[in-house]
Design a protein around this motif. Structure first.
Motif, PDB file in Angstrom:
ATOM      1  N   UNK A 137     131.207   1.843  40.691  1.00  0.00           N
ATOM      2  CA  UNK A 137     131.170   1.138  39.417  1.00  0.00           C
ATOM      3  C   UNK A 137     130.458  -0.195  39.623  1.00  0.00           C
ATOM      4  N   UNK A 138     129.501  -0.482  38.773  1.00  0.00           N
ATOM      5  CA  UNK A 138     128.764  -1.744  38.858  1.00  0.00           C
ATOM      6  C   UNK A 138     128.993  -2.566  37.603  1.00  0.00           C
ATOM      7  N   UNK A 139     129.168  -3.858  37.793  1.00  0.00           N
ATOM      8  CA  UNK A 139     129.293  -4.811  36.695  1.00  0.00           C
ATOM      9  C   UNK A 139     128.195  -5.857  36.820  1.00  0.00           C
ATOM     10  N   UNK A 140     127.595  -6.202  35.714  1.00  0.00           N
ATOM     11  CA  UNK A 140     126.624  -7.293  35.653  1.00  0.00           C
ATOM     12  C   UNK A 140     127.137  -8.292  34.627  1.00  0.00           C
ATOM     13  N   UNK A 141     127.178  -9.562  35.011  1.00  0.00           N
ATOM     14  CA  UNK A 141     127.745 -10.582  34.143  1.00  0.00           C
ATOM     15  C   UNK A 141     126.790 -11.765  34.029  1.00  0.00           C
ATOM     16  N   UNK A 142     126.628 -12.243  32.813  1.00  0.00           N
ATOM     17  CA  UNK A 142     125.903 -13.498  32.581  1.00  0.00           C
ATOM     18  C   UNK A 142     126.928 -14.577  32.286  1.00  0.00           C
ATOM     19  N   UNK A 143     126.953 -15.600  33.131  1.00  0.00           N
ATOM     20  CA  UNK A 143     127.907 -16.698  33.016  1.00  0.00           C
ATOM     21  C   UNK A 143     127.176 -18.007  32.740  1.00  0.00           C
ATOM     22  N   UNK A 144     127.885 -18.929  32.131  1.00  0.00           N
ATOM     23  CA  UNK A 144     127.322 -20.259  31.889  1.00  0.00           C
ATOM     24  C   UNK A 144     128.444 -21.284  31.905  1.00  0.00           C
ATOM     25  N   UNK A 145     128.063 -22.535  32.090  1.00  0.00           N
ATOM     26  CA  UNK A 145     129.053 -23.617  32.124  1.00  0.00           C
ATOM     27  C   UNK A 145     129.588 -23.935  30.734  1.00  0.00           C
ATOM     28  N   UNK A 146     128.824 -23.570  29.692  1.00  0.00           N
ATOM     29  CA  UNK A 146     129.274 -23.795  28.319  1.00  0.00           C
ATOM     30  C   UNK A 146     128.891 -22.596  27.474  1.00  0.00           C
ATOM     31  N   UNK A 147     129.522 -22.467  26.334  1.00  0.00           N
ATOM     32  CA  UNK A 147     129.354 -21.286  25.491  1.00  0.00           C
ATOM     33  C   UNK A 147     128.076 -21.399  24.657  1.00  0.00           C
ATOM     34  N   UNK A 148     126.961 -21.373  25.370  1.00  0.00           N
ATOM     35  CA  UNK A 148     125.669 -21.488  24.706  1.00  0.00           C
ATOM     36  C   UNK A 148     124.655 -20.674  25.494  1.00  0.00           C
ATOM     37  N   UNK A 149     124.083 -19.646  24.867  1.00  0.00           N
ATOM     38  CA  UNK A 149     123.145 -18.775  25.557  1.00  0.00           C
ATOM     39  C   UNK A 149     121.766 -19.412  25.631  1.00  0.00           C
ATOM     40  N   UNK A 150     121.236 -19.482  26.833  1.00  0.00           N
ATOM     41  CA  UNK A 150     119.865 -19.921  27.057  1.00  0.00           C
ATOM     42  C   UNK A 150     118.968 -18.693  26.905  1.00  0.00           C
ATOM     43  N   UNK A 151     117.995 -18.711  25.988  1.00  0.00           N
ATOM     44  CA  UNK A 151     117.157 -17.522  25.766  1.00  0.00           C
ATOM     45  C   UNK A 151     116.477 -17.014  27.029  1.00  0.00           C
TER      46      UNK A 151
END
Length: 220
Positions: A137-151
């Protein structure tokens, strides 16, 4: 005949191991990765998994990656919160450095676990987590320091989702530093503050997820 079967099993096992190794080698890691710079609070912006059954939005179980910590020995700790119906528990998963920069390994509930810090500027982070037991099973996660997506980071992450044919999942984040005060804390050992019995069952777990490291390696 028995010898032929044994040889076929060995061949299948060899091909399986070779395939797993090839898949790991296809996952990049951040050049010059500095584990100490990823310490602290993270929020999950995107989560995807290789198995569709792990990402059902109707599943009452949610796993949130709260923060990352490191030790002097080089180990990395992922601080997670499981949240189910009326329960919440904190858990720490420790992975150990390999001889390859940005790659770590450990175990979780009987499954071997591989972690790649794929890409980061230490404000955004793409994390790859792989569990291996009877299946992979593979998981890919996008994390950030704040709840704002960088395009830019979102685009980079979605390229991996497409390349590895992943299933996008709902995300979940814990507010604050701990589980909400009205539910169980710390591995279910503390009873509900409303006076409920300490026999409250622990949250149901799904192997090998959690779901986000990060339903993550995360708000998974």
């Amino acid at each position: 005949m028995a010898l032929e079967i044994a040889l076929l099993l060995l061949l299948a096992l060899g091909l399986g191991l070779a395939g797993a190794q090839k898949a790991l080698e296809e996952v990049p890691v951040q050049q010059g990765f500095d584990a100490h710079k990823v310490e602290g609070r993270w929020l999950t912006l995107q989560l995807a998994a290789s198995r569709a059954e792990l990402v059902s939005p109707s599943d009452p179980l949610r796993l949130a990656l709260h923060s990352i910590q490191t030790s002097d020995s080089g180990d990395v700790d992922f601080i997670l919160f499981w949240k189910g119906e009326g329960v919440c528990q904190e858990e720490s998963i420790t992975v150990h450095p390999t001889q390859l920069q940005g790659q770590y390994q450990g175990s979780f509930e009987g499954s071997s676990m591989h972690v790649h810090f794929v890409s980061t500027d230490y404000s955004n982070l793409i994390l790859y987590v792989r569990f291996e037991d009877d299946e992979v099973t593979s998981l890919w996660v996008l994390l950030a320091r704040r709840m704002l997506e960088d395009p830019t980071w979102l685009g980079r992450y979605l390229e991996y989702v497409e390349k590895f044919h992943l299933h996008r999942a709902p995300i979940f984040n814990i507010d604050g530093e701990h589980c909400p005060s009205h539910v169980l804390e710390r591995d279910g050992r503390r009873a509900r503050r409303s006076g409920a019995s300490s026999s409250q069952p622990a949250p149901r777990r799904v192997k090998p997820i959690p779901t986000p490291l990060m339903q993550a390696c995360a708000g998974y």
